[in-house]
Design an enzyme around this catalytic site. Sequence first.
Site, PDB file in Angstrom:
ATOM      1  N   HIS A  56       0.823  -1.220   0.000  1.00  0.00           N
ATOM      2  CA  HIS A  56       0.000   0.000   0.000  1.00  0.00           C
ATOM      3  C   HIS A  56       0.855   1.268   0.000  1.00  0.00           C
ATOM      4  O   HIS A  56       1.575   1.531   0.960  1.00  0.00           O
ATOM      5  CB  HIS A  56      -0.906   0.021   1.238  1.00  0.00           C
ATOM      6  CG  HIS A  56      -1.658  -1.251   1.447  1.00  0.00           C
ATOM      7  ND1 HIS A  56      -2.708  -1.633   0.660  1.00  0.00           N
ATOM      8  CD2 HIS A  56      -1.492  -2.244   2.358  1.00  0.00           C
ATOM      9  CE1 HIS A  56      -3.180  -2.796   1.072  1.00  0.00           C
ATOM     10  NE2 HIS A  56      -2.453  -3.195   2.103  1.00  0.00           N
ATOM     11  N   SER A  79       1.738  -0.331  -5.432  1.00  0.00           N
ATOM     12  CA  SER A  79       0.818  -0.595  -4.337  1.00  0.00           C
ATOM     13  C   SER A  79       0.298  -2.012  -4.466  1.00  0.00           C
ATOM     14  O   SER A  79       0.354  -2.607  -5.543  1.00  0.00           O
ATOM     15  CB  SER A  79      -0.344   0.399  -4.372  1.00  0.00           C
ATOM     16  OG  SER A  79      -1.092   0.280  -3.173  1.00  0.00           O
ATOM     17  N   SER A  84      -5.674   1.748  -2.314  1.00  0.00           N
ATOM     18  CA  SER A  84      -5.026   2.137  -1.069  1.00  0.00           C
ATOM     19  C   SER A  84      -3.949   3.203  -1.229  1.00  0.00           C
ATOM     20  O   SER A  84      -3.437   3.723  -0.242  1.00  0.00           O
ATOM     21  CB  SER A  84      -4.426   0.899  -0.395  1.00  0.00           C
ATOM     22  OG  SER A  84      -3.400   0.378  -1.204  1.00  0.00           O
ATOM     23  N   ASP A 142       3.229  -7.611   0.224  1.00  0.00           N
ATOM     24  CA  ASP A 142       2.098  -7.494   1.130  1.00  0.00           C
ATOM     25  C   ASP A 142       0.905  -8.154   0.451  1.00  0.00           C
ATOM     26  O   ASP A 142       0.282  -7.568  -0.431  1.00  0.00           O
ATOM     27  CB  ASP A 142       1.803  -6.013   1.411  1.00  0.00           C
ATOM     28  CG  ASP A 142       0.657  -5.824   2.399  1.00  0.00           C
ATOM     29  OD1 ASP A 142      -0.149  -6.762   2.568  1.00  0.00           O
ATOM     30  OD2 ASP A 142       0.573  -4.745   2.991  1.00  0.00           O
ATOM     31  N   GLU A 204       4.406  -9.292   4.379  1.00  0.00           N
ATOM     32  CA  GLU A 204       3.787  -8.444   5.388  1.00  0.00           C
ATOM     33  C   GLU A 204       2.562  -9.056   6.057  1.00  0.00           C
ATOM     34  O   GLU A 204       2.320  -8.852   7.239  1.00  0.00           O
ATOM     35  CB  GLU A 204       3.382  -7.120   4.712  1.00  0.00           C
ATOM     36  CG  GLU A 204       2.596  -6.149   5.576  1.00  0.00           C
ATOM     37  CD  GLU A 204       3.470  -5.350   6.531  1.00  0.00           C
ATOM     38  OE1 GLU A 204       4.695  -5.491   6.489  1.00  0.00           O
ATOM     39  OE2 GLU A 204       2.905  -4.591   7.328  1.00  0.00           O
ATOM     40  N   ASN A 229       4.658 -11.111   9.105  1.00  0.00           N
ATOM     41  CA  ASN A 229       3.337 -11.019   9.721  1.00  0.00           C
ATOM     42  C   ASN A 229       3.321 -11.611  11.117  1.00  0.00           C
ATOM     43  O   ASN A 229       2.644 -11.096  12.002  1.00  0.00           O
ATOM     44  CB  ASN A 229       2.321 -11.741   8.844  1.00  0.00           C
ATOM     45  CG  ASN A 229       0.927 -11.661   9.422  1.00  0.00           C
ATOM     46  OD1 ASN A 229       0.331 -10.592   9.450  1.00  0.00           O
ATOM     47  ND2 ASN A 229       0.434 -12.776   9.913  1.00  0.00           N
ATOM     48  N   LYS A 234       4.385  -7.267  14.862  1.00  0.00           N
ATOM     49  CA  LYS A 234       3.609  -6.971  13.665  1.00  0.00           C
ATOM     50  C   LYS A 234       2.160  -7.398  13.860  1.00  0.00           C
ATOM     51  O   LYS A 234       1.252  -6.576  13.865  1.00  0.00           O
ATOM     52  CB  LYS A 234       4.208  -7.667  12.449  1.00  0.00           C
ATOM     53  CG  LYS A 234       3.719  -7.122  11.121  1.00  0.00           C
ATOM     54  CD  LYS A 234       2.349  -7.647  10.748  1.00  0.00           C
ATOM     55  CE  LYS A 234       1.842  -7.027   9.449  1.00  0.00           C
ATOM     56  NZ  LYS A 234       0.493  -7.511   9.131  1.00  0.00           N
ATOM     57  N   ASP A 238      -0.187  -4.402  14.370  1.00  0.00           N
ATOM     58  CA  ASP A 238      -0.784  -3.988  13.119  1.00  0.00           C
ATOM     59  C   ASP A 238      -2.207  -4.535  13.015  1.00  0.00           C
ATOM     60  O   ASP A 238      -3.169  -3.792  12.826  1.00  0.00           O
ATOM     61  CB  ASP A 238       0.133  -4.557  12.036  1.00  0.00           C
ATOM     62  CG  ASP A 238      -0.318  -4.254  10.638  1.00  0.00           C
ATOM     63  OD1 ASP A 238       0.535  -3.850   9.853  1.00  0.00           O
ATOM     64  OD2 ASP A 238      -1.488  -4.467  10.337  1.00  0.00           O
ATOM     65  N   ASN A 239      -2.345  -5.830  13.194  1.00  0.00           N
ATOM     66  CA  ASN A 239      -3.658  -6.428  12.979  1.00  0.00           C
ATOM     67  C   ASN A 239      -4.649  -5.989  14.042  1.00  0.00           C
ATOM     68  O   ASN A 239      -5.771  -5.615  13.744  1.00  0.00           O
ATOM     69  CB  ASN A 239      -3.553  -7.954  12.975  1.00  0.00           C
ATOM     70  CG  ASN A 239      -2.730  -8.458  11.795  1.00  0.00           C
ATOM     71  OD1 ASN A 239      -2.381  -7.686  10.905  1.00  0.00           O
ATOM     72  ND2 ASN A 239      -2.410  -9.725  11.787  1.00  0.00           N
ATOM     73  N   CYS A 243      -6.167  -2.126  13.234  1.00  0.00           N
ATOM     74  CA  CYS A 243      -7.554  -2.232  12.776  1.00  0.00           C
ATOM     75  C   CYS A 243      -8.506  -1.640  13.806  1.00  0.00           C
ATOM     76  O   CYS A 243      -9.544  -1.091  13.448  1.00  0.00           O
ATOM     77  CB  CYS A 243      -7.912  -3.684  12.483  1.00  0.00           C
ATOM     78  SG  CYS A 243      -7.036  -4.329  11.044  1.00  0.00           S
ATOM     79  N   HIS A 349      -7.687  -8.961   3.790  1.00  0.00           N
ATOM     80  CA  HIS A 349      -6.784  -8.436   2.769  1.00  0.00           C
ATOM     81  C   HIS A 349      -7.401  -8.371   1.382  1.00  0.00           C
ATOM     82  O   HIS A 349      -7.260  -7.385   0.684  1.00  0.00           O
ATOM     83  CB  HIS A 349      -5.496  -9.255   2.716  1.00  0.00           C
ATOM     84  CG  HIS A 349      -4.499  -8.654   1.784  1.00  0.00           C
ATOM     85  ND1 HIS A 349      -3.738  -7.573   2.150  1.00  0.00           N
ATOM     86  CD2 HIS A 349      -4.200  -8.916   0.496  1.00  0.00           C
ATOM     87  CE1 HIS A 349      -2.988  -7.205   1.128  1.00  0.00           C
ATOM     88  NE2 HIS A 349      -3.248  -8.014   0.109  1.00  0.00           N
ATOM     89  N   HIS A 402      -3.731   2.008   8.726  1.00  0.00           N
ATOM     90  CA  HIS A 402      -3.217   2.041  10.086  1.00  0.00           C
ATOM     91  C   HIS A 402      -2.468   3.336  10.345  1.00  0.00           C
ATOM     92  O   HIS A 402      -1.828   3.875   9.444  1.00  0.00           O
ATOM     93  CB  HIS A 402      -2.269   0.875  10.316  1.00  0.00           C
ATOM     94  CG  HIS A 402      -2.926  -0.449  10.172  1.00  0.00           C
ATOM     95  ND1 HIS A 402      -4.220  -0.670  10.531  1.00  0.00           N
ATOM     96  CD2 HIS A 402      -2.454  -1.630   9.721  1.00  0.00           C
ATOM     97  CE1 HIS A 402      -4.525  -1.928  10.306  1.00  0.00           C
ATOM     98  NE2 HIS A 402      -3.482  -2.533   9.797  1.00  0.00           N
ATOM     99  N   SER A 410       5.319  -2.671  12.273  1.00  0.00           N
ATOM    100  CA  SER A 410       5.413  -3.659  11.187  1.00  0.00           C
ATOM    101  C   SER A 410       6.592  -3.376  10.290  1.00  0.00           C
ATOM    102  O   SER A 410       7.307  -4.287   9.882  1.00  0.00           O
ATOM    103  CB  SER A 410       4.176  -3.662  10.285  1.00  0.00           C
ATOM    104  OG  SER A 410       3.102  -3.105  10.872  1.00  0.00           O
ATOM    105  N   GLN A 414       9.912  -5.251   8.849  1.00  0.00           N
ATOM    106  CA  GLN A 414      10.220  -5.432   7.421  1.00  0.00           C
ATOM    107  C   GLN A 414      11.672  -5.085   7.130  1.00  0.00           C
ATOM    108  O   GLN A 414      12.373  -5.840   6.451  1.00  0.00           O
ATOM    109  CB  GLN A 414       9.298  -4.539   6.568  1.00  0.00           C
ATOM    110  CG  GLN A 414       7.919  -5.113   6.310  1.00  0.00           C
ATOM    111  CD  GLN A 414       7.940  -6.214   5.245  1.00  0.00           C
ATOM    112  OE1 GLN A 414       8.994  -6.647   4.783  1.00  0.00           O
ATOM    113  NE2 GLN A 414       6.758  -6.688   4.884  1.00  0.00           N
TER     114      GLN A 414
END
Lengths: 481, 457
Positions: A56, A79, A84, A142, A204, A229, A234, A238-239, A243, A349, A402, A410, A414
Site C-alpha cells: 500500500h 501498491s 489504497s 504485502d 507483510e 506477519n 507486527k 498492526d492487525n 484495525c 486483505h 493504520h 510492522s 520489514q
Amino acid sequence: MSGQTLPFKVADLSLAEFGRKEIRLAEHEMPGLMAVREEYGHAQPLRGARITGSLHMTVQTAVLIETLVAIGAQVRWASCNIFSTQDHAAAAIAVGPDGTPEDPRGIPVFAWKGESLAEYWWCTEQALSWPAGDGPNMLLDDGGDATMFVHKGAEYERAGGVPSAAADDADEWRVLLDVLRRSLAASPGKWTAAAGQIRGVTEETTTGVHRLYEMASAGTLRFPAINVNDSVTKSKFDNKYGCRHSLVDGINRATDVLIGGKVAVICGYGDVGKGCAESLRGQGARVIITEIDPICALQAAMDGFQVATLEDVVASADIFVSATGNFNIITAAQMSQMKHQAIVGNIGHFDNEIDMAGLGRLPGIRKISIKPQVDEWVFADGHSVIVLSEGRLLNLGNATGHPSFVMSNSFTNQVIAQVELFTKTEQYPLGVHVLPKYLDEKVARLHLDALGVRLTRLTKEQADYIGVGVDGPYKSDHYRY
Amino acid sequence: MAERRPAAGSRGAAGSRGAAGSRLTAGSRAAGAAPVQGPRSDVADQGLAAAGLARIGWAERAMPALGLIRAHFEAEQPFAGLAVAACLHVTAETAGLVNVLRAGGAQVHLAASNPLSTQDDVAAALAACQGATVSARSGADRKTYYEHIHSALDCAPALVIDDGCDLVNTLHAERQELLAGVLGGCESTTTGVARLRRMAAAGTLGFPMVAANASETRRMLDNRYGTGQSAIDGIIRATNTLLAGKVVVVAGFGSAGTGIAERARGLGARVIVTEVDPVRALDAVMQGFHVLPMAAAAPVGEIFITATGSRGVIAAGHLAVMRDGVILANAGHFDVEIDVRGLAGLAVAVHPQVRPHADEYVLADGRRLILLAEGRIVNLVAAEGHPAAVMDLSFAAQALVLAWLARDHAGLPPGVHDVPAAIDAQIASLMLASLGTEIDALTPAQRDYLDSWRYGS
C-alpha cells in the site's frame, strides 16, 4: 517494453509538497524506522539490494521506502491494492526529498488511487522490471502479489505458455494471465531469471504468508521467505491495534452513521477481528461475532460477545465487517436479506470476502455511487445495502489505513527482515522463516521511549531464575502474547 | 486486623442463638417524650462486641470523608441534646455514621432496615457504646423487625434516618404522637424516597425529609459504583460462577442497573438489559447493550439481576421458560422484584442452601433455578454491601444533611427536599481530597464570563 522502464507513474506530482509534509509528520510517529536509519545509516547493509516492493503506497510506506534507501537499497514500488494509494505520498516518493515536481529525483513508484485491475498488474510488472531487463534481488510483499507474479511468470515460462482463463475465474485472475501472456511474449525467460536472482521475500500479511506456506509445502517456492506477519510486534500491533483504530475511522468517513446503539457483525475473531470488535464496542455498538474456529469462538464468548452464524443475524444487524482471510464470507443472497441501508465492508486483505461479483449479477440490482468508495446497491425490491470500498479493505479505501505508530512496528520488522535475508542469505534456506525473537523484542524496544514507557530490568539472579538472558529473549518461541 | 466473615444471613445458626440481649417487651414501647425512658438495645450476642469494634475500626479507616466531618462535629456539637432514630442496615459502615452523629452530640437509636443484613458483631459493639442503642438481630422475623423499629422510635426522635421508609411509615401510621417532635430527616434509598413522595402527595408527610439518595454524588458512587460492584460480588460469593461468556440479564438500567451492567460486561459477560423507560433503554442501546423485553430475555439468560425498584419484574411466566441452572438475584431494595412465591409455585422440589445464600428450585421437567438470598438484596446478603468508601460518601451526605436540618429546619415545610447543592459539592470535595485528587478553580474572569449573558461567539 523489454529493457525500457518508465521513471514512475503517479496521479499528480503537484501533490508532492503535501505528501512531503505528511511524511515529515509521520517520521516523528515512526520511531522504530528512524532508529533503524540511525543504527544502519553508516554501515549501509542493503547496499546492492534491488528491492521491489508491493505494498500500500501510503505516507507510512513512504517512510519505509526512504528508510530502505537510507541504509543502502535501491527500490522500485507498486501498491498492493487498487484503492489504497495515497496520491500525495506517491507523488512525494516520486519527487524525492531533494527533487521538485519539475525535476523529480525520487524512487520509481507506480501507484495511484483507483487503478483498474489491468493497471494494477501493469504497475506490479513495472515495479518488478528493473533497468536493462534486470529483475529485483529482494522482494518486499504485502499479500504476495509480487511473489505470485514472479512465480507464475516462471511457472508459465517453464510450461511454455500462459493458460487461458476458465469461464468461472475471477476477473482479476483473467487480467493477470493477460499481463503475463504479454510479458512472456516480450521477454521470454525474464521471470525464471528473476526468480533465480531473488535472495528472498519478506511478506507483510497473513494472506501472503498463507500463500507462502502453501507454496513451500507444495515444493513450488523458489526463494526463501521471512514471515514478517507473525512477528508479535507486527501481527498483534498492526492487525489488532491498527484495525481497532482504522475500522471505525473508515466507517465514519464513509458513512458518518452513529455507531452507538447499532448491531455490528464481525466475521472472524482473529487478531483483526478482535481489534474490530473492541473498537466497535468502544463506540457503543452491540457486537456479534461469527467464527468457524471453536477456540476463537470461545474467546469471543468469554470476551462477552454474542457468537452467532451469519444466517442468524443477517436480517437484523446494521453493520457487517468481514475479517476472516477466507472467501465468500458474505454472499450476495445474504446481502439481499439485510436491512435497508445496512453497511457492508471488508477489512480482510482481499476483496473476495464479500461476493461483489455475485452481488452485481443479482437480477434487477442497481449500483448508485454515493461518493468514492461508498456505493449503494439497490435490490430489485427497492431496499439497499451500502458497500464500502467495493468490498476491498475499507480501512485503507475509506480511511488512511493504520496509523503511523502501528505501521512503524510492522515496517521496522520489514526492514530488519530485509537486512537479515540480504546479508545473511545462507542462514535462511529455502522455506518460510519468522524473525528470531530477539529481533521482535528489539522492534518493541525501539518504540518504548516515544511512549514514555519505563521498562523494568531483570537482575542477573532473576534472569537466571527463569532461565533467560538479562537482555532477552524473554519468552520461548511458542509463548502466546 | 482479624476480619470476621459477617454473621449476616447465616441462618443455620439462628435457632441456636441465645437471647443474650435484653429483649424488648411491648410494655417498653409506652409513649413518652422523655429520652430517659427510651429504648434499650436488643442484639443477638453482646459477646461479639469486641469483634464488632475491630470491624468498625477497619471500616472507619476506609471512610476518610466521614472522619473529616467527625472532627468538625466534635467541635461544633450540631446535635447537642437531640435524639436520632435511624433505620439502617446494621453494618460496620453504618456504625461509622452512628459514631459521627454521637460525636456531634446526638443520642442515636438504631434499628435494622433489613433482617438479613445485620452484622451481629457490629450491633453488639454499638450497643455497648455510650449514646447509642441498637435493636437488630440477623435473621429476625417480620414481627421482631417492626418491634425493633418501634423500639428506635421510643426515643421520641428529633431527627430520623431511614432506609426504605419503613421507620417513617411506621411513625406516621402507628406513632403519630411523636410526629410533632420531629424536625426532619433523610432517606437513603430510591425506593424509600418514592414512598415518601407518595406520602407527600397524599398530604400525610408530617415533616421535611431530604432525599439523600438523589444527590449527584450519591447516585454516582453509591448506586452506580457501589451497587454495581457489590451486587456482582454477592453473586460471585454465593455461586462462584464464572461470568465471562455468560449471558447476564440486568432488569432496570437506572444508576444501579447501569453499574451492574457495566461491571458484568467488564468481567466478560454478554449483558442484556430490560427496561420500561424508553430514555433509559435508549441509553443502554447506545452503550452497546442488547435491550429486550423480559419475556424475550427469560429463555436466553443465564444470570438474572433485578435492579428496578419495582415489583414482579421476573414473574412466574418468565421463570417458567428459563434455562436449566439459571441464577436469580435481586439488587433492588425490596424482595418483591423476583416473584419468589411464583417460583415456589412452579417448583416440585426446593433444595435450600445448596450453597450459603443459594436455594435451588426444581421445576417439573427437571430444570433447576437458583435463587440467591431468597430474592432479597444480594449485595448486602451474600456479600458485604457497598465498599466502605462508597458508604463514606453516602453517610457523609446524611451526616451533613442532618446537621443542616438541625440548624435550618425552621425554614423547611413538610415534604421531600433535595440535598442542597452546596452539601453535594462539599461531599465531592471531601472525597476528592481523600483520593488525593486536585482540581482547578474558576478564575474570577472565568466566573464572570460564565455568569454573563453579554459574551457571544
